[in-house]
Design a protein around this motif. Sequence first.
Motif, short mmCIF file in Angstrom:
data_model
loop_
_atom_site.label_atom_id
_atom_site.label_comp_id
_atom_site.label_asym_id
_atom_site.label_seq_id
_atom_site.Cartn_x
_atom_site.Cartn_y
_atom_site.Cartn_z
N ASN A 3 0.82 -1.73 0.26
CA ASN A 3 -0.40 0.14 -0.08
C ASN A 3 0.88 1.22 0.42
O ASN A 3 0.85 2.41 -0.45
CB ASN A 3 -0.68 0.12 0.94
N HIS A 4 2.05 1.08 0.95
CA HIS A 4 2.87 2.91 0.75
C HIS A 4 3.43 2.70 -0.40
O HIS A 4 3.50 4.20 -1.02
CB HIS A 4 3.94 2.16 2.04
N ARG A 5 3.67 2.16 -1.08
CA ARG A 5 4.45 1.28 -2.18
C ARG A 5 2.97 2.38 -3.46
O ARG A 5 3.74 3.15 -4.11
CB ARG A 5 5.15 0.60 -2.84
N LEU A 6 2.08 1.66 -3.49
CA LEU A 6 1.06 2.56 -4.50
C LEU A 6 0.72 3.88 -4.30
O LEU A 6 0.86 4.56 -5.20
CB LEU A 6 -0.16 1.58 -4.11
N ALA A 7 0.98 4.11 -2.36
CA ALA A 7 0.16 5.41 -1.83
C ALA A 7 1.74 6.24 -2.83
O ALA A 7 1.56 7.94 -3.69
CB ALA A 7 0.79 5.68 -0.51
N TRP A 8 2.51 6.41 -2.71
CA TRP A 8 3.63 6.76 -3.60
C TRP A 8 3.51 6.93 -5.00
O TRP A 8 3.72 8.30 -5.04
CB TRP A 8 5.50 6.77 -2.99
N LEU A 9 3.34 6.06 -5.53
CA LEU A 9 2.98 5.67 -6.91
C LEU A 9 1.68 6.52 -7.41
O LEU A 9 1.94 7.67 -8.22
CB LEU A 9 2.93 4.61 -7.90
N TYR A 10 0.73 7.29 -6.94
CA TYR A 10 -0.46 7.50 -6.81
C TYR A 10 -0.11 9.00 -6.92
O TYR A 10 -0.63 10.36 -7.57
CB TYR A 10 -1.81 6.83 -5.82
N TYR A 11 0.14 9.28 -6.06
CA TYR A 11 0.89 11.03 -5.62
C TYR A 11 2.16 11.42 -5.96
O TYR A 11 2.03 12.48 -6.88
CB TYR A 11 1.76 10.93 -4.13
N TYR A 12 2.93 11.34 -6.20
CA TYR A 12 4.07 11.24 -6.92
C TYR A 12 4.09 10.90 -8.94
O TYR A 12 4.87 11.57 -9.97
CB TYR A 12 5.10 11.00 -6.73
N GLY A 13 3.18 9.97 -9.43
CA GLY A 13 3.47 9.28 -10.22
C GLY A 13 4.46 8.66 -10.97
O GLY A 13 4.73 8.70 -12.25
N VAL A 14 5.40 7.97 -9.74
CA VAL A 14 7.04 7.41 -10.70
C VAL A 14 6.66 6.41 -9.84
O VAL A 14 6.23 6.12 -7.86
CB VAL A 14 7.67 8.32 -10.26
N GLU A 15 7.19 5.22 -10.07
CA GLU A 15 7.51 4.14 -8.99
C GLU A 15 8.72 4.22 -8.37
O GLU A 15 9.56 5.37 -8.90
CB GLU A 15 7.49 2.82 -9.87
N PRO A 16 8.36 4.19 -6.85
CA PRO A 16 9.56 4.39 -6.23
C PRO A 16 10.26 3.06 -5.79
O PRO A 16 10.23 2.19 -6.44
CB PRO A 16 9.15 4.25 -4.76
N LYS A 17 12.05 3.79 -6.94
CA LYS A 17 13.06 2.49 -6.92
C LYS A 17 13.65 1.91 -5.70
O LYS A 17 14.83 0.96 -5.82
CB LYS A 17 14.05 3.32 -8.08
N HIS A 18 13.41 2.61 -4.43
CA HIS A 18 14.37 2.94 -3.31
C HIS A 18 13.40 1.90 -1.83
O HIS A 18 12.29 2.09 -2.18
CB HIS A 18 15.01 3.95 -2.75
N PHE A 19 14.10 2.21 -1.02
CA PHE A 19 13.13 2.17 0.39
C PHE A 19 12.03 2.92 0.22
O PHE A 19 12.44 3.99 0.27
CB PHE A 19 13.71 1.38 1.39
N SER A 28 0.43 0.65 9.09
CA SER A 28 -0.68 1.18 7.75
C SER A 28 -0.79 2.53 7.76
O SER A 28 -1.75 2.70 7.47
CB SER A 28 -1.86 0.43 8.96
N ASP A 29 -0.07 3.14 8.57
CA ASP A 29 0.14 4.76 8.12
C ASP A 29 0.69 5.95 7.21
O ASP A 29 1.48 6.03 6.79
CB ASP A 29 0.41 5.83 9.23
N ASN A 30 -0.22 5.42 5.88
CA ASN A 30 0.39 5.73 4.23
C ASN A 30 -0.21 6.95 4.26
O ASN A 30 0.00 7.03 2.18
CB ASN A 30 -0.33 4.81 3.32
N ARG A 31 -0.47 7.79 4.91
CA ARG A 31 -0.77 9.47 4.51
C ARG A 31 1.08 9.29 4.09
O ARG A 31 2.14 9.59 4.32
CB ARG A 31 -0.30 10.33 6.04
N ILE A 32 0.61 10.22 2.70
CA ILE A 32 2.17 10.94 1.76
C ILE A 32 3.14 11.57 2.53
O ILE A 32 3.69 11.92 3.27
CB ILE A 32 1.58 11.64 0.59
N ASP A 33 2.62 12.36 3.38
CA ASP A 33 4.08 13.50 4.67
C ASP A 33 4.36 11.95 6.02
O ASP A 33 4.75 13.35 6.38
CB ASP A 33 2.91 14.43 5.56
N ASN A 34 3.87 10.93 5.92
CA ASN A 34 4.64 9.47 6.52
C ASN A 34 5.18 9.36 6.00
O ASN A 34 6.59 8.64 6.48
CB ASN A 34 3.41 9.44 7.14
#
Length: 109
Positions: A3-19, A28-34
């Motif tokens: 979920n946190h990787r999908l949140a990142w992808l949705y918000y920034y439009g790119v798949e994260p390459k790192h951790f 479970s707290d996948n707010r983008i500012d977290n």
Amino acid sequence: YRNHRLAWLYYYGVEPKHFIDHRNGVKSDNRIDNLRICSNSDNMRNRGPTKRNKLGVKGVYFRKDKGKYQATIKLNGKTRYLGLFDTVEQAKAVWDAVAREHHGEFFKS
């Protein structure tokens, strides 16, 4: 995908390459500012004590042979001895001070 990787992808439009690290340590707290990009080492620093840690204190364990609490920390891939202490609180205070200095924003006691 997690979920946190999908949140990142949705918000920034790119798949994260790192951790991706959860700043507050709540998985479970996948707010983008977290969420923040980090290295594996940084991600490991921002964890609490493991389940097998009997004292519940990172970097500290009881030495039966000495009757004291020993503090150690891993820095740059090497375990560094921080000393023997009469109380778990003393050992934790030393570990916290060293970890805070070296781990920076990824410090977690």
